[in-house]
Write a protein that holds these residues in place. Structure first.
Motif, PDB file in Angstrom:
ATOM      1  N   PRO A  84       0.801  -1.223   0.000  1.00 50.88           N
ATOM      2  CA  PRO A  84       0.000   0.000   0.000  1.00 50.88           C
ATOM      3  C   PRO A  84       0.838   1.280   0.000  1.00 50.88           C
ATOM      4  O   PRO A  84       0.360   2.335  -0.391  1.00 50.88           O
ATOM      5  N   ASP A  85       2.111   1.180   0.402  1.00 49.52           N
ATOM      6  CA  ASP A  85       2.942   2.386   0.470  1.00 49.52           C
ATOM      7  C   ASP A  85       3.931   2.527  -0.691  1.00 49.52           C
ATOM      8  O   ASP A  85       4.868   3.307  -0.631  1.00 49.52           O
ATOM      9  N   VAL A  86       3.702   1.785  -1.764  1.00 44.68           N
ATOM     10  CA  VAL A  86       4.607   1.842  -2.908  1.00 44.68           C
ATOM     11  C   VAL A  86       4.251   3.027  -3.813  1.00 44.68           C
ATOM     12  O   VAL A  86       3.087   3.429  -3.918  1.00 44.68           O
ATOM     13  N   THR A  87       5.273   3.585  -4.442  1.00 47.81           N
ATOM     14  CA  THR A  87       5.081   4.609  -5.469  1.00 47.81           C
ATOM     15  C   THR A  87       5.515   3.996  -6.787  1.00 47.81           C
ATOM     16  O   THR A  87       6.684   3.620  -6.951  1.00 47.81           O
ATOM     17  N   LEU A  88       4.589   3.853  -7.705  1.00 45.83           N
ATOM     18  CA  LEU A  88       4.873   3.281  -9.020  1.00 45.83           C
ATOM     19  C   LEU A  88       5.215   4.423  -9.968  1.00 45.83           C
ATOM     20  O   LEU A  88       4.440   5.369 -10.112  1.00 45.83           O
ATOM     21  N   VAL A  89       6.374   4.321 -10.618  1.00 52.15           N
ATOM     22  CA  VAL A  89       6.835   5.393 -11.499  1.00 52.15           C
ATOM     23  C   VAL A  89       7.079   4.842 -12.902  1.00 52.15           C
ATOM     24  O   VAL A  89       7.957   4.009 -13.108  1.00 52.15           O
ATOM     25  N   ASP A  90       6.289   5.331 -13.842  1.00 53.94           N
ATOM     26  CA  ASP A  90       6.442   5.004 -15.256  1.00 53.94           C
ATOM     27  C   ASP A  90       7.430   6.014 -15.823  1.00 53.94           C
ATOM     28  O   ASP A  90       7.161   7.217 -15.819  1.00 53.94           O
ATOM     29  N   VAL A  91       8.587   5.550 -16.312  1.00 55.79           N
ATOM     30  CA  VAL A  91       9.630   6.457 -16.772  1.00 55.79           C
ATOM     31  C   VAL A  91       9.595   6.700 -18.282  1.00 55.79           C
ATOM     32  O   VAL A  91      10.520   7.286 -18.843  1.00 55.79           O
ATOM     33  N   ARG A  92       8.520   6.288 -18.924  1.00 57.50           N
ATOM     34  CA  ARG A  92       8.371   6.549 -20.363  1.00 57.50           C
ATOM     35  C   ARG A  92       7.943   7.999 -20.586  1.00 57.50           C
ATOM     36  O   ARG A  92       7.537   8.689 -19.652  1.00 57.50           O
ATOM     37  N   VAL A  93       7.980   8.439 -21.833  1.00 59.52           N
ATOM     38  CA  VAL A  93       7.531   9.795 -22.156  1.00 59.52           C
ATOM     39  C   VAL A  93       6.022   9.880 -21.958  1.00 59.52           C
ATOM     40  O   VAL A  93       5.314   8.864 -21.977  1.00 59.52           O
ATOM     41  N   ALA A 145       0.355   1.117 -15.528  1.00 58.42           N
ATOM     42  CA  ALA A 145      -0.125   0.360 -14.374  1.00 58.42           C
ATOM     43  C   ALA A 145      -1.035   1.251 -13.530  1.00 58.42           C
ATOM     44  O   ALA A 145      -0.942   2.481 -13.573  1.00 58.42           O
ATOM     45  N   LYS A 146      -1.911   0.616 -12.767  1.00 59.70           N
ATOM     46  CA  LYS A 146      -2.850   1.338 -11.913  1.00 59.70           C
ATOM     47  C   LYS A 146      -2.088   2.170 -10.870  1.00 59.70           C
ATOM     48  O   LYS A 146      -1.147   1.688 -10.241  1.00 59.70           O
ATOM     49  N   ASN A 147      -2.498   3.424 -10.704  1.00 64.66           N
ATOM     50  CA  ASN A 147      -1.943   4.364  -9.717  1.00 64.66           C
ATOM     51  C   ASN A 147      -0.497   4.779  -9.990  1.00 64.66           C
ATOM     52  O   ASN A 147       0.168   5.298  -9.092  1.00 64.66           O
ATOM     53  N   ALA A 148      -0.013   4.546 -11.204  1.00 70.58           N
ATOM     54  CA  ALA A 148       1.356   4.938 -11.529  1.00 70.58           C
ATOM     55  C   ALA A 148       1.415   6.425 -11.859  1.00 70.58           C
ATOM     56  O   ALA A 148       0.486   6.982 -12.436  1.00 70.58           O
ATOM     57  N   ILE A 149       2.529   7.036 -11.456  1.00 65.08           N
ATOM     58  CA  ILE A 149       2.775   8.416 -11.845  1.00 65.08           C
ATOM     59  C   ILE A 149       3.788   8.409 -12.986  1.00 65.08           C
ATOM     60  O   ILE A 149       4.514   7.434 -13.181  1.00 65.08           O
ATOM     61  N   ASN A 150       3.846   9.482 -13.735  1.00 62.96           N
ATOM     62  CA  ASN A 150       4.759   9.576 -14.865  1.00 62.96           C
ATOM     63  C   ASN A 150       5.886  10.553 -14.551  1.00 62.96           C
ATOM     64  O   ASN A 150       5.651  11.736 -14.313  1.00 62.96           O
ATOM     65  N   ILE A 151       7.091  10.016 -14.513  1.00 60.03           N
ATOM     66  CA  ILE A 151       8.293  10.844 -14.436  1.00 60.03           C
ATOM     67  C   ILE A 151       9.225  10.300 -15.518  1.00 60.03           C
ATOM     68  O   ILE A 151       9.876   9.268 -15.322  1.00 60.03           O
ATOM     69  N   PRO A 152       9.254  10.930 -16.688  1.00 62.08           N
ATOM     70  CA  PRO A 152      10.115  10.440 -17.769  1.00 62.08           C
ATOM     71  C   PRO A 152      11.572  10.321 -17.329  1.00 62.08           C
ATOM     72  O   PRO A 152      12.038  11.085 -16.475  1.00 62.08           O
ATOM     73  N   LEU A 153      12.270   9.372 -17.912  1.00 66.85           N
ATOM     74  CA  LEU A 153      13.661   9.122 -17.554  1.00 66.85           C
ATOM     75  C   LEU A 153      14.492  10.403 -17.604  1.00 66.85           C
ATOM     76  O   LEU A 153      15.322  10.634 -16.728  1.00 66.85           O
TER      77      LEU A 153
END
Length: 127
Positions: A39-48, A57-65
């Motif tokens: 429950p305390d994980v931060t999912l980070v999608d590093v794509r553009v 993925a569900k609840n992922a935030i976007n921070i590009p590489l």
């Protein structure tokens, strides 16, 4: 001359063996399934942003590489899973974040992370 060369070989062998250190065992790797579903994980999608908008993925935030270094400080103190399309950018993000003291895990691809989430959701619905 042969004795001299033999002496150099023995000295070099002793020096090289004296410089080796015992291997430090790596910390056991966390089960990615547990981390992703924590429950305390931060999912980070590093794509553009365009790729992120097409699906993630569900609840992922976007921070590009390209922006991960500038956002490393905001991720400190969090349990972070990074991912991308195939894992190449995620590998780079893991290295950058580790150097910045972030607790980071490599989720490889967004489809992998999503599959873990779906598996957990299905398991919880079958209880």
């Amino acid at each position: 001359m042969k004795v001299y060369i033999f002496g150099i070989i023995i000295a070099a062998t002793l020096v090289l063996n004296a410089c080796t250190t015992a291997a430090v065992p790596e910390a056991p790797k966390a089960d990615l399934r547990e981390v992703v579903n924590s429950p305390d994980v931060t999912l980070v999608d590093v794509r553009v942003a365009e790729q992120y908008a097409e699906g993630t993925a569900k609840n992922a935030i976007n921070i590009p590489l390209a922006e991960i270094q500038n956002n490393a400080e905001s991720l400190k103190g969090k349990k972070v899973v990074v991912f991308c399309n195939k894992g190449i950018q995620a590998d780079e993000a893991v290295q950058i974040l580790k150097k910045n003291g972030v607790e980071v895990y490599d989720g490889t691809s967004w489809k992998n992370v999503k599959a873990i989430q779906d598996e957990n959701h299905q398991k919880n619905n079958n209880k």
